[in-house]
Design a protein around this motif. Structure first.
Motif, PDB file in Angstrom:
ATOM      1  N   LYS A 264       0.823  -1.222   0.000  1.00  0.00           N
ATOM      2  CA  LYS A 264       0.000   0.000   0.000  1.00  0.00           C
ATOM      3  C   LYS A 264       0.852   1.265   0.000  1.00  0.00           C
ATOM      4  O   LYS A 264       0.707   2.135   0.868  1.00  0.00           O
ATOM      5  CB  LYS A 264      -0.963  -0.008   1.187  1.00  0.00           C
ATOM      6  CG  LYS A 264      -1.935  -1.176   1.159  1.00  0.00           C
ATOM      7  CD  LYS A 264      -2.939  -1.048   2.276  1.00  0.00           C
ATOM      8  CE  LYS A 264      -4.041  -2.084   2.055  1.00  0.00           C
ATOM      9  NZ  LYS A 264      -4.217  -3.065   3.044  1.00  0.00           N
ATOM     10  N   VAL A 265       1.777   1.357  -0.945  1.00  0.00           N
ATOM     11  CA  VAL A 265       2.653   2.524  -1.050  1.00  0.00           C
ATOM     12  C   VAL A 265       1.824   3.806  -1.007  1.00  0.00           C
ATOM     13  O   VAL A 265       0.808   3.936  -1.685  1.00  0.00           O
ATOM     14  CB  VAL A 265       3.515   2.453  -2.328  1.00  0.00           C
ATOM     15  CG1 VAL A 265       2.677   2.421  -3.597  1.00  0.00           C
ATOM     16  CG2 VAL A 265       4.511   3.610  -2.363  1.00  0.00           C
ATOM     17  N   ALA A 266       2.288   4.751  -0.167  1.00  0.00           N
ATOM     18  CA  ALA A 266       1.506   5.963   0.086  1.00  0.00           C
ATOM     19  C   ALA A 266       2.117   7.220  -0.518  1.00  0.00           C
ATOM     20  O   ALA A 266       1.481   8.281  -0.520  1.00  0.00           O
ATOM     21  CB  ALA A 266       1.344   6.163   1.589  1.00  0.00           C
ATOM     22  N   GLY A 267       3.363   7.127  -1.047  1.00  0.00           N
ATOM     23  CA  GLY A 267       3.984   8.322  -1.606  1.00  0.00           C
ATOM     24  C   GLY A 267       5.335   8.022  -2.223  1.00  0.00           C
ATOM     25  O   GLY A 267       5.917   6.956  -1.998  1.00  0.00           O
ATOM     26  N   PHE A 268       5.827   8.974  -3.014  1.00  0.00           N
ATOM     27  CA  PHE A 268       7.096   8.838  -3.725  1.00  0.00           C
ATOM     28  C   PHE A 268       7.941  10.073  -3.483  1.00  0.00           C
ATOM     29  O   PHE A 268       7.521  11.201  -3.767  1.00  0.00           O
ATOM     30  CB  PHE A 268       6.816   8.648  -5.216  1.00  0.00           C
ATOM     31  CG  PHE A 268       8.043   8.590  -6.091  1.00  0.00           C
ATOM     32  CD1 PHE A 268       9.195   7.935  -5.686  1.00  0.00           C
ATOM     33  CD2 PHE A 268       8.044   9.198  -7.341  1.00  0.00           C
ATOM     34  CE1 PHE A 268      10.318   7.882  -6.491  1.00  0.00           C
ATOM     35  CE2 PHE A 268       9.159   9.151  -8.164  1.00  0.00           C
ATOM     36  CZ  PHE A 268      10.302   8.493  -7.738  1.00  0.00           C
TER      37      PHE A 268
ATOM     38  N   LYS B 192      -2.740   7.699 -10.014  1.00  0.00           N
ATOM     39  CA  LYS B 192      -3.227   8.986 -10.523  1.00  0.00           C
ATOM     40  C   LYS B 192      -3.161  10.078  -9.454  1.00  0.00           C
ATOM     41  O   LYS B 192      -2.985  11.260  -9.777  1.00  0.00           O
ATOM     42  CB  LYS B 192      -4.662   8.854 -11.028  1.00  0.00           C
ATOM     43  CG  LYS B 192      -4.823   7.957 -12.252  1.00  0.00           C
ATOM     44  CD  LYS B 192      -4.051   8.496 -13.439  1.00  0.00           C
ATOM     45  CE  LYS B 192      -4.288   7.632 -14.683  1.00  0.00           C
ATOM     46  NZ  LYS B 192      -3.455   8.091 -15.827  1.00  0.00           N
ATOM     47  N   THR B 193      -3.323   9.678  -8.204  1.00  0.00           N
ATOM     48  CA  THR B 193      -3.289  10.665  -7.115  1.00  0.00           C
ATOM     49  C   THR B 193      -2.203  10.347  -6.084  1.00  0.00           C
ATOM     50  O   THR B 193      -2.239  10.869  -4.968  1.00  0.00           O
ATOM     51  CB  THR B 193      -4.656  10.731  -6.412  1.00  0.00           C
ATOM     52  OG1 THR B 193      -4.958   9.448  -5.847  1.00  0.00           O
ATOM     53  CG2 THR B 193      -5.751  11.134  -7.389  1.00  0.00           C
ATOM     54  N   LEU B 194      -1.253   9.498  -6.456  1.00  0.00           N
ATOM     55  CA  LEU B 194      -0.172   9.177  -5.520  1.00  0.00           C
ATOM     56  C   LEU B 194       0.648  10.439  -5.230  1.00  0.00           C
ATOM     57  O   LEU B 194       1.157  11.083  -6.157  1.00  0.00           O
ATOM     58  CB  LEU B 194       0.761   8.108  -6.110  1.00  0.00           C
ATOM     59  CG  LEU B 194       1.909   7.676  -5.190  1.00  0.00           C
ATOM     60  CD1 LEU B 194       1.400   6.720  -4.114  1.00  0.00           C
ATOM     61  CD2 LEU B 194       3.043   7.028  -5.995  1.00  0.00           C
TER      62      LEU B 194
ATOM     63  N   LYS C  20       8.352  15.660   6.864  1.00  0.00           N
ATOM     64  CA  LYS C  20       7.315  14.924   7.581  1.00  0.00           C
ATOM     65  C   LYS C  20       6.005  15.705   7.621  1.00  0.00           C
ATOM     66  O   LYS C  20       4.913  15.135   7.433  1.00  0.00           O
ATOM     67  CB  LYS C  20       7.795  14.603   8.997  1.00  0.00           C
ATOM     68  CG  LYS C  20       6.803  13.791   9.815  1.00  0.00           C
ATOM     69  CD  LYS C  20       7.327  13.556  11.227  1.00  0.00           C
ATOM     70  CE  LYS C  20       6.281  12.873  12.097  1.00  0.00           C
ATOM     71  NZ  LYS C  20       6.750  12.694  13.489  1.00  0.00           N
ATOM     72  N   LYS C  21       6.086  16.993   7.860  1.00  0.00           N
ATOM     73  CA  LYS C  21       4.891  17.827   7.933  1.00  0.00           C
ATOM     74  C   LYS C  21       4.136  17.811   6.605  1.00  0.00           C
ATOM     75  O   LYS C  21       2.914  17.640   6.571  1.00  0.00           O
ATOM     76  CB  LYS C  21       5.288  19.255   8.293  1.00  0.00           C
ATOM     77  CG  LYS C  21       4.106  20.194   8.484  1.00  0.00           C
ATOM     78  CD  LYS C  21       4.573  21.564   8.938  1.00  0.00           C
ATOM     79  CE  LYS C  21       3.392  22.522   9.127  1.00  0.00           C
ATOM     80  NZ  LYS C  21       3.841  23.870   9.579  1.00  0.00           N
TER      81      LYS C  21
ATOM     82  N   ALA D 210      -0.274  15.243   3.186  1.00  0.00           N
ATOM     83  CA  ALA D 210      -0.633  14.779   1.831  1.00  0.00           C
ATOM     84  C   ALA D 210      -1.174  13.361   1.798  1.00  0.00           C
ATOM     85  O   ALA D 210      -1.994  13.019   0.940  1.00  0.00           O
ATOM     86  CB  ALA D 210       0.575  14.881   0.907  1.00  0.00           C
ATOM     87  N   ILE D 211      -0.717  12.521   2.724  1.00  0.00           N
ATOM     88  CA  ILE D 211      -1.129  11.119   2.664  1.00  0.00           C
ATOM     89  C   ILE D 211      -2.248  10.782   3.650  1.00  0.00           C
ATOM     90  O   ILE D 211      -2.808   9.711   3.600  1.00  0.00           O
ATOM     91  CB  ILE D 211       0.057  10.168   2.885  1.00  0.00           C
ATOM     92  CG1 ILE D 211       0.623  10.301   4.299  1.00  0.00           C
ATOM     93  CG2 ILE D 211       1.156  10.447   1.855  1.00  0.00           C
ATOM     94  CD1 ILE D 211       1.718   9.289   4.609  1.00  0.00           C
TER      95      ILE D 211
END
Length: 334
Positions: A148-152, A219-221, A327-328, A333-334
């Motif tokens: 469940k990758v949440a960001g890049f 699309k929204t990652l 982190k903030k 964002a996630i």
């Protein structure tokens, strides 16, 4: 410190539970081979018995420190996942702000306290290599769907603006004009050459975003960029930085002095102009984060004179404050 065998040293390396700080005292750097975002780290023969096996290990691994650090990070990631750690999963691709081998706790080292990060990072990597020549990020993002990758996270462009070119020459040698009395920092920056560099970078960043967005699951990652801090040229009176992998003024102070720019305020203002221009480009790529889901982590102003380990990298403690800014933004964002 007592000298240890290479077998003992390698045992420490191969155990992800042994912290980098315990390994760092056994390391040194090859100053001649090091670049601005590419410190070449290797075992210190004064502290580690370096026989034929050791020499072969080091010489056969391209950028030895990067290879070992990547393996250690990925092993630690898998262990944490297997042990049931439940924290947001991120994929990271970047240069030495994301992966400074052993000697400095970088941004990712600090963020790993709050996230599970699959790291592709390598000191010395360039935006062009990461996006065009040797892209690895999409494969990693797809593989981390299972977690469940949440960001890049992406860190590039440092060499293009305050580092060195492909021939190993400081880019300030081409981006900055010769000193002219009475002219300000903005005048001393060659706007045409800087524009060409930023235009090429912008294409790379746009390609990275569009590549991620091609996957219907992404699309929204959230994608996170940064543009570094206001680096401080070295070699001034009282400069306390003495990195083992570079001269005090190797990448910024020296090239500026060669242009006849010796005033410390003017030197620093020129770097600010370059960093601000990089951020302008990144914000252009990101657009409206509410609809693009691309975020620029702005760390300008966080790092003061005493916060830099060398001309372009923060100290471990200061990188912790930089990571707090990340982190903030990430948490929002996630």
């Amino acid at each position: 410190m007592a000298k240890i065998s290479y077998a003992e040293f390698k045992k420490k390396l191969m155990d992800p539970d042994v912290p980098d700080s315990e390994i760092a005292p056994y390391l040194t750097a090859d100053r001649e081979a090091s670049g601005p975002f590419d410190p070449r780290i290797e075992p210190d023969p004064k502290k580690v018995e370096m026989g034929p096996e050791a020499q072969m290990d080091v010489e056969s691994a391209i950028r030895w420190g990067n290879a070992i650090c990547r393996w250690r990070r990925q092993q630690a990631f898998e262990r944490r996942i297997s042990s049931g750690v439940r924290k947001p999963v991120l994929v990271s691709e970047g240069d030495s702000w994301h992966q400074f081998p052993f000697l400095i706790e970088d941004v990712i080292d600090h963020l790993n306290l709050d996230f599970l990060i699959w790291s592709l990072d390598a000191a010395g990597d360039t935006a062009d290599n990461m996006v065009n020549r040797n892209p690895e990020f999409m494969k990693a993002l797809v593989e981390q769907k299972r977690n469940k990758v949440a960001g890049f996270l992406f860190s590039g462009a440092g060499n293009d603006v305050i580092g060195e070119d492909l021939l190993g020459n400081p880019v300030l040698g081409t981006l900055v004009k010769n000193f002219q009395r009475g002219k300000d920092a903005a005048w001393h920056v060659d706007k045409a050459k800087l524009s060409a560099v930023l235009s090429q970078l912008e294409k790379g960043y746009q390609k990275l975003v569009s590549t991620v967005r091609m996957d219907p699951d992404f699309k929204t990652l959230p994608i996170f960029f940064h543009g570094y801090g206001y680096a401080i040229p070295g070699g001034f009176p009282g400069d306390k930085r003495h990195p083992i992998y570079a001269k005090q003024d190797e990448w910024l102070g020296g090239p500026l002095k060669e242009k006849g720019i010796v005033d410390l305020k003017l030197q620093r203002d020129i770097v600010r102009v370059l960093i601000d221009a990089l951020y302008d480009m990144l914000h252009s790529v990101a657009g409206n984060s509410k609809t693009s889901f691309v975020y620029v982590v702005d760390v300008r102003g966080e790092l003061k004179e005493g916060d830099w380990a060398d001309e372009i990298h923060a100290t471990s403690d200061a990188f912790g404050r930089v990571a707090a800014r990340f982190k903030k933004v990430i948490n929002a964002a996630i």
